[in-house]
Design a protein around this motif. Structure first.
Motif, PDB file in Angstrom:
ATOM      1  N   VAL A   1     -37.238 -28.839   2.434  1.00  0.00           N
ATOM      2  CA  VAL A   1     -36.043 -29.126   1.646  1.00  0.00           C
ATOM      3  C   VAL A   1     -34.809 -28.758   2.466  1.00  0.00           C
ATOM      4  CG1 VAL A   1     -36.113 -26.854   0.541  1.00  0.00           C
ATOM      5  CG2 VAL A   1     -34.918 -28.747  -0.593  1.00  0.00           C
ATOM      6  N   GLY A   2     -33.731 -29.489   2.249  1.00  0.00           N
ATOM      7  CA  GLY A   2     -32.502 -29.225   2.995  1.00  0.00           C
ATOM      8  C   GLY A   2     -31.715 -28.046   2.459  1.00  0.00           C
ATOM      9  N   ASP A   3     -30.592 -27.768   3.111  1.00  0.00           N
ATOM     10  CA  ASP A   3     -29.769 -26.601   2.758  1.00  0.00           C
ATOM     11  C   ASP A   3     -28.874 -26.914   1.560  1.00  0.00           C
ATOM     12  OD1 ASP A   3     -30.575 -24.844   4.965  1.00  0.00           O
ATOM     13  OD2 ASP A   3     -29.600 -26.330   6.233  1.00  0.00           O
ATOM     14  N   ASN A   4     -29.497 -26.999   0.410  1.00  0.00           N
ATOM     15  CA  ASN A   4     -28.772 -27.270  -0.825  1.00  0.00           C
ATOM     16  C   ASN A   4     -29.335 -26.353  -1.903  1.00  0.00           C
ATOM     17  OD1 ASN A   4     -28.795 -28.807  -3.611  1.00  0.00           O
ATOM     18  ND2 ASN A   4     -27.069 -29.662  -2.455  1.00  0.00           N
ATOM     19  N   GLU A   5     -28.484 -25.496  -2.462  1.00  0.00           N
ATOM     20  CA  GLU A   5     -28.966 -24.464  -3.380  1.00  0.00           C
ATOM     21  C   GLU A   5     -29.712 -25.047  -4.576  1.00  0.00           C
ATOM     22  OE1 GLU A   5     -27.163 -21.033  -6.367  1.00  0.00           O
ATOM     23  OE2 GLU A   5     -25.967 -21.685  -4.633  1.00  0.00           O
ATOM     24  N   GLU A   6     -29.170 -26.080  -5.176  1.00  0.00           N
ATOM     25  CA  GLU A   6     -29.802 -26.641  -6.374  1.00  0.00           C
ATOM     26  C   GLU A   6     -31.174 -27.220  -6.053  1.00  0.00           C
ATOM     27  OE1 GLU A   6     -28.919 -29.942  -9.897  1.00  0.00           O
ATOM     28  OE2 GLU A   6     -27.356 -29.411  -8.441  1.00  0.00           O
ATOM     29  N   ARG A   7     -31.260 -27.961  -4.939  1.00  0.00           N
ATOM     30  CA  ARG A   7     -32.544 -28.570  -4.596  1.00  0.00           C
ATOM     31  C   ARG A   7     -33.563 -27.514  -4.180  1.00  0.00           C
ATOM     32  NH1 ARG A   7     -29.081 -32.780  -2.754  1.00  0.00           N
ATOM     33  NH2 ARG A   7     -28.990 -31.963  -0.618  1.00  0.00           N
ATOM     34  N   ILE A   8     -33.119 -26.494  -3.462  1.00  0.00           N
ATOM     35  CA  ILE A   8     -34.047 -25.413  -3.088  1.00  0.00           C
ATOM     36  C   ILE A   8     -34.577 -24.725  -4.340  1.00  0.00           C
ATOM     37  CG2 ILE A   8     -34.296 -23.212  -1.880  1.00  0.00           C
ATOM     38  CD1 ILE A   8     -32.060 -24.162   0.022  1.00  0.00           C
ATOM     39  N   ALA A   9     -33.689 -24.445  -5.301  1.00  0.00           N
ATOM     40  CA  ALA A   9     -34.110 -23.794  -6.543  1.00  0.00           C
ATOM     41  C   ALA A   9     -35.112 -24.664  -7.308  1.00  0.00           C
ATOM     42  CB  ALA A   9     -32.892 -23.488  -7.412  1.00  0.00           C
TER      43      ALA A   9
ATOM     44  N   VAL B   1     -28.298 -20.664   1.863  1.00  0.00           N
ATOM     45  CA  VAL B   1     -28.267 -20.447   0.413  1.00  0.00           C
ATOM     46  C   VAL B   1     -29.641 -20.136  -0.175  1.00  0.00           C
ATOM     47  CG1 VAL B   1     -26.193 -21.827   0.048  1.00  0.00           C
ATOM     48  CG2 VAL B   1     -28.435 -22.957   0.081  1.00  0.00           C
ATOM     49  N   THR B   2     -30.582 -19.759   0.669  1.00  0.00           N
ATOM     50  CA  THR B   2     -31.929 -19.472   0.165  1.00  0.00           C
ATOM     51  C   THR B   2     -31.937 -18.292  -0.797  1.00  0.00           C
ATOM     52  OG1 THR B   2     -32.949 -20.392   2.161  1.00  0.00           O
ATOM     53  CG2 THR B   2     -34.284 -18.884   0.839  1.00  0.00           C
TER      54      THR B   2
ATOM     55  N   ILE C   1     -46.041 -23.221   0.955  1.00  0.00           N
ATOM     56  CA  ILE C   1     -45.031 -22.982   1.984  1.00  0.00           C
ATOM     57  C   ILE C   1     -43.829 -23.872   1.688  1.00  0.00           C
ATOM     58  CG2 ILE C   1     -44.473 -23.250   4.424  1.00  0.00           C
ATOM     59  CD1 ILE C   1     -47.402 -22.708   5.055  1.00  0.00           C
ATOM     60  N   VAL C   2     -42.643 -23.287   1.724  1.00  0.00           N
ATOM     61  CA  VAL C   2     -41.410 -24.054   1.545  1.00  0.00           C
ATOM     62  C   VAL C   2     -40.547 -23.839   2.784  1.00  0.00           C
ATOM     63  CG1 VAL C   2     -39.332 -24.403   0.168  1.00  0.00           C
ATOM     64  CG2 VAL C   2     -41.508 -23.863  -0.970  1.00  0.00           C
ATOM     65  N   MET C   3     -40.352 -24.893   3.540  1.00  0.00           N
ATOM     66  CA  MET C   3     -39.569 -24.834   4.773  1.00  0.00           C
ATOM     67  C   MET C   3     -38.159 -25.333   4.459  1.00  0.00           C
ATOM     68  SD  MET C   3     -42.197 -23.738   6.188  1.00  0.00           S
ATOM     69  CE  MET C   3     -41.489 -23.372   7.779  1.00  0.00           C
ATOM     70  N   ILE C   4     -37.164 -24.536   4.809  1.00  0.00           N
ATOM     71  CA  ILE C   4     -35.789 -24.809   4.385  1.00  0.00           C
ATOM     72  C   ILE C   4     -34.903 -25.077   5.606  1.00  0.00           C
ATOM     73  CG2 ILE C   4     -33.770 -23.852   3.207  1.00  0.00           C
ATOM     74  CD1 ILE C   4     -35.834 -22.137   1.575  1.00  0.00           C
TER      75      ILE C   4
ATOM     76  N   ALA D   1     -42.761 -24.775  -7.287  1.00  0.00           N
ATOM     77  CA  ALA D   1     -43.765 -24.032  -6.525  1.00  0.00           C
ATOM     78  C   ALA D   1     -44.331 -22.868  -7.332  1.00  0.00           C
ATOM     79  CB  ALA D   1     -43.160 -23.526  -5.217  1.00  0.00           C
ATOM     80  N   LEU D   2     -43.472 -22.150  -8.048  1.00  0.00           N
ATOM     81  CA  LEU D   2     -43.935 -21.028  -8.866  1.00  0.00           C
ATOM     82  C   LEU D   2     -44.786 -21.493 -10.038  1.00  0.00           C
ATOM     83  CD1 LEU D   2     -40.702 -18.859  -8.848  1.00  0.00           C
ATOM     84  CD2 LEU D   2     -42.918 -18.191  -7.884  1.00  0.00           C
TER      85      LEU D   2
END
Length: 414
Positions: A49-57, A83-84, A12-15, A63-64
């Motif tokens: 993770v916070g709302d940051n595209e690079e960190r979410i990626a 930016v998810t 689970i990834v909570m953004i 995770a994958l």
């Protein structure tokens, strides 16, 4: 996708930056975790993770690498910081593409809600190329499933609005995951509750069992007690229960009388029930907790089993009188034993929890049915809720053991 014989590993990834800042409580993760457990899916990781595209990626890429199914929540609204979608496209190795059909669906959804779609909502019409749209009938944020181009697994993208996530989980995600798993599995959990034994000592007695992969065994420590959790995964409820039963038998053989109950049973509830069923009453002398032990029995509905409750000034007077009768050379434990005898009702149980002596030392003694007696040092005294809680638990445990006539455990807990 490597499903290990049908077993799908989930993450689970909570953004949302608001989650990291503690501005809101993350109830979505709990809902998803329960849903996954109920279908027998193994949840190994939960990341926020916070709302940051690079960190979410980065989080999704990791995770994958380690999970077959990744479920995200949040960050798919119409604002600049949502930016998810972009991050999922990067993690799965896909382009972000615009869908006119999806825009029409979003606009139609707004019309159904009696609202007009704003220009920035068009951002929600972008999806990773080849993604499978997942209809969201209770909201405007499009959801989707995106497969990884390298074959590592897939990401299910869900909204962060709790009402929408709950609906999508029940009606879309759970059926989808069950299909990919090859059917529902069963996970069952049983909790054995121990008291007056520290977590490290429990670990010493059953540590080797905690390496078992199925069923698993884990510990959860609380003030004065330690829960032992058994979790089993199987194709049927009967098989899961059989796995749990076998492990429970071994745990009980090792822990012995340290196990006072199961699931949500409270110590005061168990002790009060024991006394009541055996028609026994209890007398207490307590200079350490201000009468907390007796209050807990009362709150559990067993006020009738407390024949005497000496605390505060009454306990101090009883202590002074007993000290005057103490044989020469008698120590604190002898004093506690004398008080337990004095306060014990005819045929019942007497408990003394006394101190502090010399600043910190305490003593606990119990006089049980059939003249059963024991005394021991109590927990070192500090004026704190933790020490009072431990003292209450130790006292209740000694009463329980006295009623059962089993003062010792198969394991030396000292």
């Amino acid at each position: 996708m490597d499903t290990q014989g049908g077993v799908v590993r989930a993450e689970i990834v909570m953004i949302g930056t608001e989650l990291l800042l503690g501005e809101i409580v993350d109830t979505n993760a709990n809902l998803l975790a329960v849903a996954l457990r109920n279908i027998g899916m193994d949840l190994y990781y939960k990341t926020t993770v916070g709302d940051n595209e690079e960190r979410i990626a980065e989080v999704l890429d990791l995770a994958l690498d380690r999970s077959d199914a990744v479920i995200t929540s949040g960050g798919i609204g119409p604002t600049v910081d949502d930016v998810t979608r972009q991050a999922i496209a990067r993690a799965t190795g896909r382009k972000l593409v615009y869908s006119e059909e999806l825009e029409r669906q979003i606009a139609a959804r707004f019309r159904n809600f009696g609202r007009r779609m704003a220009a920035n909502n068009k951002r929600q019409a972008y999806l990773p190329e080849g993604a499978q749209p997942l209809e969201n009938p209770v909201g405007t944020a499009p959801c989707f499933l995106s497969e990884d181009t390298r074959g590592r697994g897939f990401i299910v993208c869900l909204p962060g609005v709790p009402r929408e996530l709950a609906h999508m989980t029940e009606h879309t995600v759970v059926p989808l995951l069950v299909e990919r798993m090859g059917g529902v599995k069963v996970i069952r959990v049983r909790v054995l509750r121990t008291c007056a034994v520290g977590e490290s000592n429990i670990d010493r007695g059953i540590g080797d069992l905690m390496t078992s992969s199925n069923p698993t065994v884990g510990l959860a420590a609380h003030a004065g007690q330690t829960d032992v959790r058994i979790a089993a995964r199987a194709d049927s409820e009967a098989d899961a229960e059989a796995l749990i039963a076998g492990m429970e038998t071994e745990l009980r053989s090792r822990l012995g009388v340290a196990v006072y109950g199961v699931e949500k049973e409270a110590v005061a509830e168990v002790v009060g029930g024991l006394l009541s069923r055996r028609d026994l009453t209890l007398g207490v002398v307590d200079t350490l907790t201000g009468g907390q032990l007796s209050r807990e029995l009362n709150e559990a509905g067993f006020d009738s089993v407390v024949a005497a409750d000496l605390h505060g000034t009454d306990a101090d007077r009883a202590l002074a009188a007993a000290r005057a009768e103490l044989p020469q050379g008698g120590d604190d434990r002898t004093l506690a034993r004398l008080l337990a005898e004095q306060v014990a009702p005819d045929g019942g149980v007497g408990l003394a929890m006394i101190g502090p002596f010399n600043g910190r030392s305490t003593a606990i003694a119990v006089r049980g049915p059939g003249d059963l007696q024991t005394s021991e040092p109590g927990r070192r005294f500090e004026d704190s809720d933790l020490v009072r809680r431990w003292t209450v638990m130790l006292g209740l445990d000694r009463v329980r053991r006295a009623v059962l006539g089993v003062l010792e455990s198969p394991v030396d807990w000292n």
